[in-house]
Design a protein around this motif. Sequence first.
Motif, PDB file in Angstrom:
ATOM      1  N   TYR A 145      24.813   3.524 113.820  1.00 26.88           N
ATOM      2  CA  TYR A 145      23.830   2.989 112.927  1.00 26.88           C
ATOM      3  C   TYR A 145      22.356   3.186 113.306  1.00 26.88           C
ATOM      4  O   TYR A 145      21.893   3.325 114.404  1.00 26.88           O
ATOM      5  N   ALA A 146      21.674   3.452 112.173  1.00 27.75           N
ATOM      6  CA  ALA A 146      19.947   3.261 112.500  1.00 27.75           C
ATOM      7  C   ALA A 146      19.645   2.215 111.652  1.00 27.75           C
ATOM      8  O   ALA A 146      20.074   1.994 110.461  1.00 27.75           O
ATOM      9  N   VAL A 147      18.741   1.375 111.809  1.00 27.28           N
ATOM     10  CA  VAL A 147      18.277   0.262 111.302  1.00 27.28           C
ATOM     11  C   VAL A 147      16.579   0.243 111.046  1.00 27.28           C
ATOM     12  O   VAL A 147      16.098   0.538 112.137  1.00 27.28           O
ATOM     13  N   ILE A 148      16.103  -0.655 110.168  1.00 29.56           N
ATOM     14  CA  ILE A 148      14.772  -0.911 110.334  1.00 29.56           C
ATOM     15  C   ILE A 148      14.261  -2.163 109.671  1.00 29.56           C
ATOM     16  O   ILE A 148      15.226  -2.647 108.738  1.00 29.56           O
ATOM     17  N   ALA A 149      13.446  -2.802 110.330  1.00 24.03           N
ATOM     18  CA  ALA A 149      12.849  -4.098 109.672  1.00 24.03           C
ATOM     19  C   ALA A 149      11.444  -4.150 109.700  1.00 24.03           C
ATOM     20  O   ALA A 149      10.790  -3.602 110.428  1.00 24.03           O
ATOM     21  N   SER A 150      10.985  -4.732 108.685  1.00 21.14           N
ATOM     22  CA  SER A 150       9.381  -4.803 108.473  1.00 21.14           C
ATOM     23  C   SER A 150       8.959  -6.130 108.129  1.00 21.14           C
ATOM     24  O   SER A 150       9.560  -7.065 107.653  1.00 21.14           O
ATOM     25  N   GLU A 151       7.596  -6.377 108.446  1.00 19.39           N
ATOM     26  CA  GLU A 151       7.098  -7.747 108.269  1.00 19.39           C
ATOM     27  C   GLU A 151       5.596  -7.593 107.995  1.00 19.39           C
ATOM     28  O   GLU A 151       4.914  -6.860 108.214  1.00 19.39           O
ATOM     29  N   PRO A 152       5.162  -8.570 107.060  1.00 22.89           N
ATOM     30  CA  PRO A 152       3.880  -8.907 106.882  1.00 22.89           C
ATOM     31  C   PRO A 152       3.134  -9.805 107.822  1.00 22.89           C
ATOM     32  O   PRO A 152       3.729 -10.936 107.910  1.00 22.89           O
ATOM     33  N   GLN A 153       2.118  -9.524 108.413  1.00 19.99           N
ATOM     34  CA  GLN A 153       1.205 -10.437 109.298  1.00 19.99           C
ATOM     35  C   GLN A 153       2.006 -10.724 110.682  1.00 19.99           C
ATOM     36  O   GLN A 153       1.141 -11.271 111.438  1.00 19.99           O
ATOM     37  N   CYS A 154       3.179 -10.597 110.826  1.00 14.54           N
ATOM     38  CA  CYS A 154       4.090 -10.797 111.946  1.00 14.54           C
ATOM     39  C   CYS A 154       4.232  -9.448 112.928  1.00 14.54           C
ATOM     40  O   CYS A 154       4.629  -8.542 112.201  1.00 14.54           O
ATOM     41  N   LEU A 155       4.363  -9.605 113.922  1.00 17.11           N
ATOM     42  CA  LEU A 155       5.011  -8.536 115.067  1.00 17.11           C
ATOM     43  C   LEU A 155       6.589  -8.501 114.554  1.00 17.11           C
ATOM     44  O   LEU A 155       7.435  -9.652 114.222  1.00 17.11           O
ATOM     45  N   VAL A 156       7.152  -7.306 114.565  1.00 21.37           N
ATOM     46  CA  VAL A 156       8.483  -7.431 114.188  1.00 21.37           C
ATOM     47  C   VAL A 156       9.396  -6.498 115.289  1.00 21.37           C
ATOM     48  O   VAL A 156       8.590  -5.490 115.670  1.00 21.37           O
ATOM     49  N   GLY A 157      10.276  -6.932 115.822  1.00 23.50           N
ATOM     50  CA  GLY A 157      11.399  -6.172 116.595  1.00 23.50           C
ATOM     51  C   GLY A 157      12.713  -6.157 116.388  1.00 23.50           C
ATOM     52  O   GLY A 157      13.352  -6.989 115.608  1.00 23.50           O
ATOM     53  N   VAL A 158      13.568  -4.915 116.342  1.00 21.78           N
ATOM     54  CA  VAL A 158      14.755  -5.074 115.764  1.00 21.78           C
ATOM     55  C   VAL A 158      15.659  -4.155 116.697  1.00 21.78           C
ATOM     56  O   VAL A 158      15.193  -3.195 117.386  1.00 21.78           O
ATOM     57  N   ASP A 159      16.813  -4.748 117.008  1.00 20.51           N
ATOM     58  CA  ASP A 159      17.663  -3.917 117.787  1.00 20.51           C
ATOM     59  C   ASP A 159      18.993  -3.983 117.482  1.00 20.51           C
ATOM     60  O   ASP A 159      19.466  -5.104 116.826  1.00 20.51           O
ATOM     61  N   VAL A 160      19.825  -2.972 117.666  1.00 18.52           N
ATOM     62  CA  VAL A 160      21.386  -3.008 117.384  1.00 18.52           C
ATOM     63  C   VAL A 160      22.106  -2.466 118.542  1.00 18.52           C
ATOM     64  O   VAL A 160      21.639  -1.655 119.229  1.00 18.52           O
ATOM     65  N   VAL A 161      23.143  -3.060 118.742  1.00 19.30           N
ATOM     66  CA  VAL A 161      24.319  -3.001 119.854  1.00 19.30           C
ATOM     67  C   VAL A 161      25.645  -2.607 119.300  1.00 19.30           C
ATOM     68  O   VAL A 161      25.926  -3.310 118.201  1.00 19.30           O
ATOM     69  N   SER A 162      26.357  -1.797 119.817  1.00 22.48           N
ATOM     70  CA  SER A 162      27.819  -1.637 119.457  1.00 22.48           C
ATOM     71  C   SER A 162      28.479  -2.431 120.716  1.00 22.48           C
ATOM     72  O   SER A 162      28.342  -2.049 121.929  1.00 22.48           O
ATOM     73  N   LEU A 163      29.501  -2.981 120.133  1.00 24.86           N
ATOM     74  CA  LEU A 163      30.468  -3.757 121.230  1.00 24.86           C
ATOM     75  C   LEU A 163      31.897  -3.066 121.270  1.00 24.86           C
ATOM     76  O   LEU A 163      32.573  -2.815 120.274  1.00 24.86           O
TER      77      LEU A 163
END
Length: 316
Positions: free
Chosen positions: A105-123
């Motif tokens: 998987y590749a993922v993306i997240a976006s936010e207005p006015q806030c910082l954003v971080g995203v992480d995906v892990v496989s178990l």
Amino acid sequence: MKRGVQRWAVNIARWDPSEAQLLFCIFLLPPHERPPITKFLNVEDKKRAVVSRMLQYMLVHEVLGIPFKEITIGRTIEGKPYLENSGVKFDFPNFNFNTSHHGDYAVIASEPQCLVGVDVVSLEVPKKENAVEFIKHFSSYFATSEWNNIISSGTSIDILVEFHRYWCLKEAFTKAIGVGLGYSIGRLEFHHTNWNDIRVQVDGEDSDDCRFWLSELGKQNWVGQLHLQYLLKKVCVARCHPKRAVQSYKRTLWRVDFDEEEHNRALLLPNREFLLLQVEDLIPKHEKEAYESLRKKCSAAYVRSLLKVIRKLATL
């Protein structure tokens, strides 16, 4: 402002492009984005790299309405992506996004006015160690309360799930503020109520200007009768006040001085579920017909010759 909150995911394993189609996608991106992709020898690595960048450009195009070819995305010295289009007027003064890819998987997240971080892990269950033996190598990265919650969570699978939840949160926070590999995630201590109302302490101090969400992609699957392959992907999104950005990232933001009311309005925006897309959804509409026509066209030799040109240009 709500439209600035986006959550997209792509299952890269389901994408089987011809060499010509893969090259076509690389050439959709600006010239400076191409060499970091073509340096990979493994096709799967190329696919992850190009999809990660296509997610960024298409998301900016869809949310802000900037023509695909006019988007300029830069990266800080730590690798944090940011939008360089300073002459465009938007409905909100900061538009921040972050990508992550792991396994399928590749993922993306976006936010207005806030910082954003995203992480995906496989178990996945380690094959040569039990769960406790595997995670003990990482004990220094966790606070005492976190570690106790992990090792007392139940079965081996429960321990691995708990471990990856905390790890995903820590990675998402560091990506949100734009820090590099030198940041000690052991400084972070997460608290939660059944994995809701997730809070973080940084160096022992409460941080009320951040919010976190955990969600899942995929599903768990049994392989044989004795071995469990845990295919579930954990995804974490972090949303933080712009003042938390490290200096290199802060210089790319248009504003960092939001007052409490303004910030809370953005901080309390509803989170969204991840929308599962296909790679074809990331191709501009006017280019899709050309992309589809390439499945059986162009010889492998021709594709390789074009890749050589890209690499040569990168050295100039």
